[in-house]
Design an enzyme around this catalytic site. Structure first.
Site, short mmCIF file in Angstrom:
data_model
loop_
_atom_site.label_atom_id
_atom_site.label_comp_id
_atom_site.label_asym_id
_atom_site.label_seq_id
_atom_site.Cartn_x
_atom_site.Cartn_y
_atom_site.Cartn_z
N HIS A 34 0.73 -1.11 -0.01
CA HIS A 34 -0.04 -0.02 0.01
C HIS A 34 0.80 1.19 0.05
CE1 HIS A 34 -3.77 2.40 0.61
NE2 HIS A 34 -2.97 2.85 1.65
N SER A 88 -7.66 5.79 -3.04
CA SER A 88 -8.76 4.33 -2.90
C SER A 88 -8.76 4.13 -1.29
CB SER A 88 -7.93 3.18 -3.52
OG SER A 88 -6.79 2.65 -2.98
N HIS A 89 -9.95 3.73 -1.04
CA HIS A 89 -10.59 3.17 0.34
C HIS A 89 -11.21 1.94 0.31
CE1 HIS A 89 -10.08 5.17 4.58
NE2 HIS A 89 -8.98 5.12 3.85
N HIS A 91 -10.56 -1.84 0.94
CA HIS A 91 -10.71 -2.78 2.11
C HIS A 91 -11.63 -2.08 3.33
CE1 HIS A 91 -8.49 -5.42 -0.42
NE2 HIS A 91 -7.46 -5.83 0.67
N GLN A 322 -8.05 10.29 11.91
CA GLN A 322 -8.37 11.27 11.10
C GLN A 322 -8.15 12.58 11.29
OE1 GLN A 322 -9.33 9.79 7.35
NE2 GLN A 322 -7.78 8.78 8.54
#
Length: 763
Positions: A34, A88-89, A91, A322
């Site tokens: 990743h 991309s997110h 999983h 976050q």
């Protein structure tokens, strides 16, 4: 989490000792697929990322591109810049669709902030398993869990809409596709466009030893631990429960405060460099920041503001909580940074400083990390994986009645209306959106940075209109790349460019999100190689440099690998914000023409009235296989000519022809007030296969144009692409198609009903 034996050996050799637990965890995450792109980086050199418009290319948090400002199309001094990024997110969105998708939006927005830019637009491209029973019995399976696919779909859309709406960034473009091979692994790809200029530009490269490292934003918790390594392995059968701690939880209201605080910090030139905290958390952001500047850092982890008690060093380093940013700040500016962040009710911690030594972290007086930052960030060895080139299928075309084919293709979730999705997004916040979702491409108005305030925001009316529009298109086509990875990826690039040209814009640059399955499987890796080369070749042909992107591999689950999925987000520019509509005008003194091939002969041209239907929705609905359609010899010339025609005063409507073929494009152009009377030039003895092939083949780069001057359109495309007269508009709101002895008639209300597949499935 555990560091692979072969990697541990390299680390021990470099450090000349065993790594500490915190170091081992850092290497395990930062050397993951990743973060390190170990299987994909050797392929990415295929992309042309240079051009006079490119200010910053791949390698930073987002790319920076100058908008045209001079006669030769390049940037002038004082040019307005846009940033482009895509994330991309995948999983996380399977494990927790709402939070997984929401934090994907938050992450790509913070990548934009890292460059000193204000986020002005989002585009999301989403891919799910089917929750509508496929018409073809060949594709039905008792093992398909339609309810779970529907649950994922609803949760992802809700997560994106909630986060994007709360932070006030409009979602203006995107795509939604359904394919059975996404059932166990959906894809959530989000792109963001930002606005900045040379004076405000910041990078993720540390500048000078002695500068302070300041962590700003939410408190650090234990959410998202090991997210980078979690994203670098196949999804297990129990992923929804076992991997839940690896999914971050977002707070969009804190993100909105962070956006505005970042804007003021940039306005006052308080930031030397910046990196958002995403994969691998603080450890990833801070080590990458200093590594890019060939520098080091000294960080005291206990100084990090935390929202949970008794966190240890490893948790503080790797948590992916976050809404956090890591800033490099000159010592004399620290107090002012603290004042601003306190004003926005954000946490602020001076956690350490930039050094000219190693990347060192201490916790309560004990050194827990002491490594070379560059080795940590760039030392992962690349994988040399075997690959197998995909085989092309034999032709096996189904015989289907025209009305049955039209009903099935028009109502397929892939070609049906996506209004249920985009009506949940606020696409007008910021008052920049001229053309929103549901069209071929979005268009947003570009404003200059304010001369008084130096801000790129302009949301309060301080930015002056430039008269320049930015067109945005984003998406892929899993049916195309499943049938032919290389040719399908080329077609995806051409399709996005066609969407932009249909609105009168010409391509400027692109970013990609390359999604694939487990690269250790030779056939999967071969397909991945194909989509990389296909995108690279077509983007180079179109003079649209690929300035950045994201790679997501190991999208493999108990249901198997996903289709190779190269999402491309492309932007283009045009003068003004107006564009020809997609819908037909009731102006009867006009003609409808098709630019591009009406029919495509088979490979040996032995049956010129049969289309090459490989990758089409028609075959997806009824089974069978065929060769992928051929592409134009001069696609760049087609795009340039189409943009010119779209901007011509005699053009009344333009719509690209792609998914579902000509039949779907014609149906989408009809309104209650304006219909179409179309006569396809096929022979009276043409059979069902010839007619359905003509209506449903999906050669990209084509467009239907309503024009008051068909001769001018033909002249514009002379020597570039064929132009065929199809018919004329009517005032009765009905689509009438005749093809030899075959007839089709349907009114606008029936078209809307048939295209409301997604709404019906979710009632």
């Amino acid at each position: 989490m555990s560091l692979a034996d072969s990697d541990r050996e390299l680390v021990v050799e470099e450090l000349e000792r065993e790594p500490t637990p915190a170091e081992a965890a850092l290497f395990e995450n930062l050397w993951s697929e990743h973060c390190a792109y170990r299987s994909s980086r050797p392929l990415l050199s295929a992309f042309d990322s240079e051009g006079e418009q490119v200010v910053i290319g791949p390698g930073d948090d987002a790319a920076v591109v100058a908008l045209p400002g001079s006669e030769d199309g390049g940037p002038e001094e004082g040019s307005t810049y846009i940033t482009m990024g895509i994330e991309s997110h995948n999983h996380p969105s399977y494990v927790d669709p709402f939070d997984g998708a929401a934090t994907g939006v938050g992450g790509i927005v913070r990548d934009t902030l890292s460059m000193g830019a204000y986020p002005i637009a989002l585009a999301d491209s989403l891919y799910f398993g089917e929750f509508v029973e496929p018409r073809s019995t060949a594709r039905r399976s008792d093992d398909v869990d339609h309810e779970h696919s529907k649950y994922l779909f609803e949760g992802v859309v809700e997560g994106i809409s909630h986060y994007g709406n709360c932070i006030g960034v409009p979602t203006v473009a995107g795509s939604v596709d359904f394919h059975p091979d996404y059932e166990g692994n959906p894809l959530v790809n989000v792109a963001c466009i930002g606005l900045t200029n040379d004076d405000r530009l910041v990078t993720a490269e540390a500048q000078e030893p002695g500068n302070k490292l300041v962590l700003v934003g939410n408190g650090t918790g234990r959410d998202g631990l090991g997210g980078a390594s979690f994203a670098s392995e196949d999804l297990a059968e129990d992923a929804e429960t076992e991997d839940r701690p690896a999914v971050q939880v977002g707070d969009p209201y804190a993100e909105k405060l962070l956006i505005e605080a970042n804007e003021q910090l940039i306005d006052e030139s308080l930031i030397e460099s910046a990196r958002d905290l995403g994969a691998a958390g603080l450890g990833g952001a801070s080590s990458e920041l200093v590594a890019k500047g060939n520098l080091g850092a000294y960080i005291e982890l206990e100084r990090v503001h935390q929202r949970e008690p008794n966190m240890n060093a490893l948790e503080i380093l790797l948590a992916e909580s976050q809404e956090r940013m890591c800033y490099e700040v000159a010592p004399e500016s620290v107090d002012r940074v603290r004042e601003i962040t306190e004003r926005y009710d954000l946490g602020c911690s001076v956690i350490g400083e930039v050094t000219d030594g190693n990347y060192t972290c201490t916790f309560e007086g004990e050194t827990v990390v002491d490594v070379d930052a560059y080795f940590l960030g760039e030392g992962a060895p690349m994988n040399d994986l075997p690959s197998e080139e995909p085989t092309q299928p034999d032709t096996d075309l189904p015989e289907v009645d025209l009305e049955e084919a039209f009903e099935a293709v028009l109502s397929s979730p892939n070609t049906a209306s996506k209004r249920w999705v985009y009506r949940q997004y606020d696409h007008e916040v910021g008052v920049r959106t001229s053309v929103g979702p549901g069209d071929d491409a979005a268009i947003i108005a570009i404003r200059e940075a304010s001369a008084e305030r130096g801000s790129a925001n302009g949301s309060s009316g301080d930015g002056r209109e430039t008269g320049q529009g930015l067109a945005i298109s984003s998406g892929a086509a899993p049916n195309w790349t499943s049938a032919a990875p290389y040719e399908g990826a080329k077609a995806i690039a051409l399709e996005n460019a066609t969407n932009i040209a249909a609105k009168g814009a010409t391509p400027l640059a692109a970013v990609d999100c390359l999604n694939g399955g487990n690269p250790e499987k030779p056939d999967v890796y071969g397909g991945f190689e194909g989509i990389v080369d296909g995108l690279a070749d077509m983007c180079e042909t179109l003079s649209a440099p690929v300035v950045g992107g994201n790679v997501s591999l190991y999208n493999d689950s108990v249901t198997g690998p996903i289709p190779p999925t190269p999402t491309l987000a492309m932007v283009g520019t045009k003068e003004g914000y107006d564009a020809p509509p997609l819908s037909i005008s009731p102006e009867t003194d006009s003609t409808l023409v098709l630019v591009g091939d009406l029919t495509l002969g088979t490979e040996d041209d032995s049956a010129a009235d049969e289309a090459r239907l490989g990758g089409s929705e028609y075959l997806a609905q009824f089974g069978g296989s065929d060769a992928f359609p051929t592409l134009f010899d001069e696609p760049a010339a087609v795009i340039d000519a189409l943009a010119d025609v779209a901007n011509d005063a005699s053009t009344l409507a333009v719509h690209d022809v792609s998914h579902g073929g000509l039949a779907v494009s014609l149906a989408e152009m009809v309104t209650d007030d304006a219909g179409l009377e179309v006569s396809l030039p096929v022979s009276d003895d043409a059979d069902d296969a010839a007619v359905t092939g003509t209506l449903f083949h999906e050669q990209p780069g084509r467009a239907v144009i309503q024009t008051e001057s068909p001769a001018a359109v033909a002249e514009a495309f002379e020597g570039i692409a064929p132009v065929t007269r199809l018919g004329q508009p009517t005032a009765d709101g009905t689509l009438e198609v005749s093809a030899g002895t075959h007839q089709l008639s349907i009114d606008a209300a029936d078209i809307r009903e048939r295209r409301a597949t997604i709404e019906r499935a979710l009632e």
